[in-house]
Motif scaffolding. Structure first.
Motif, PDB file in Angstrom:
ATOM      1  N   ALA A 254      38.025  48.017  36.383  1.00 47.35           N
ATOM      2  CA  ALA A 254      37.149  49.183  36.521  1.00 47.35           C
ATOM      3  C   ALA A 254      37.027  49.595  37.983  1.00 47.35           C
TER       4      ALA A 254
ATOM      5  N   GLN B 118      40.212  51.367  39.263  1.00 44.68           N
ATOM      6  CA  GLN B 118      40.299  52.768  38.846  1.00 44.68           C
ATOM      7  C   GLN B 118      39.412  53.651  39.717  1.00 44.68           C
TER       8      GLN B 118
ATOM      9  N   GLN C  94      37.748  42.423  33.825  1.00 42.45           N
ATOM     10  CA  GLN C  94      37.308  43.752  33.388  1.00 42.45           C
ATOM     11  C   GLN C  94      36.663  44.514  34.540  1.00 42.45           C
ATOM     12  N   GLU C  95      35.832  43.826  35.305  1.00 41.09           N
ATOM     13  CA  GLU C  95      35.207  44.462  36.456  1.00 41.09           C
ATOM     14  C   GLU C  95      36.244  44.817  37.510  1.00 41.09           C
TER      15      GLU C  95
END
Length: 272
Positions: free
Chosen positions: A170, A173, A166-167
């Protein structure tokens, strides 16, 4: 009035070398190796700093013991299950252990006074390869290739600016917003079509690369001329004799800093 059993203080756990080393490793796991000092370690075990020196001679001795403790947690390979499976499981075990002790990455082969668990580990790896038909030279090549990959991947993972998929997504992006996709089309494609896809985890790359190395070693092992172990081989395994200078075995690296992290040095631990 005499004290009741509930009011009695808990018995004090005797200090030992093992307790000191485990406390030091736990402290480094939580706070990083650079934060470890003899004073803070003494506080963690509830004694005066000078009491530690009854169990560890110096900060270098402390580090030797901590690394030996890490080696003791790694699964030893066995020739009984076949060299390829044993080397694969051992490589996975090393990565798992280093994920628990990230401070140890880069220090595993840096100690000049290796402990018994360290020596037992190296001997087991070499023994597994030799007992399954690897020549001394090919065993040296295999050990070098595997450990370069294992420690290199662990070092890369430790330096990444994210810890979870997930990190990672992120961060990707955020990075994409900082460069035009038309200028870096291949990087943009990689990020959009691979990194940002559901299920992506950089850690999964580890076993893919590991299997490539193991497959290559399998081909080399299959095509190599069989050679029985000789007395010269046995002497060379100890670093002596006419064969010693012809190949560099992993045992030699025990007294080198080949895999050392240049940003971390054992001298960084304050003595008090």
């Amino acid at each position: 009035m005499p004290a009741t059993p509930d009011a009695l203080p808990a018995p004090r756990i005797p200090l030992s070398r093992d307790r000191v080393l485990r406390a030091a490793a736990a402290f480094a796991d939580e706070n990083g190796l650079e934060a470890l000092s003899m004073r803070k370690l003494a506080q963690a075990v509830g004694v005066e700093a000078m009491s530690l020196y009854n169990h560890v001679a110096s900060k270098e001795d402390l580090l030797d013991g901590m690394i030996d403790l890490v080696f003791s947690e790694i699964e030893l390979p066995s020739a009984a299950e076949g060299w390829k499976r044993a080397m694969r499981q051992r490589a996975i075990s090393v990565r798992t252990v280093l994920a628990r002790h990230r401070w140890a990455v880069g220090l595993m082969e840096s100690r000049t006074s290796p402990g018994p668990a360290t020596l037992r580990h190296h001997d087991a790896v070499l023994g597994c390869l030799r007992e399954t038909g690897f020549s001394l030279e090919l065993a040296a090549h295999a050990y070098s290739a595997l450990d370069s990959y294992i420690y290199g991947f662990a070092l890369q993972e430790r330096g990444l600016p994210f810890d979870t998929p997930q990190e990672s997504a992120a961060l990707a992006q955020v990075m994409l917003a900082q460069f035009p996709a038309a200028t870096y089309p291949h990087l943009a494609e990689f990020t959009f079509e691979h990194v940002l896809q559901p299920g992506y985890d950089f850690g999964n790359e580890y076993e893919f690369g590991l299997d490539l190395i193991l497959d290559g070693l399998e081909r080399a092992h299959r095509t190599a001329q069989p050679r029985n172990r000789t007395s010269g081989d046995k002497i060379a395994m100890a670093g002596f004799g006419p064969s010693a200078g012809k190949s560099s075995t992993p045992l030699v690296s025990l007294s080198s800093s080949e895999h050392s992290d240049p940003t971390t040095d054992s001298a960084d631990i304050p003595a008090t």
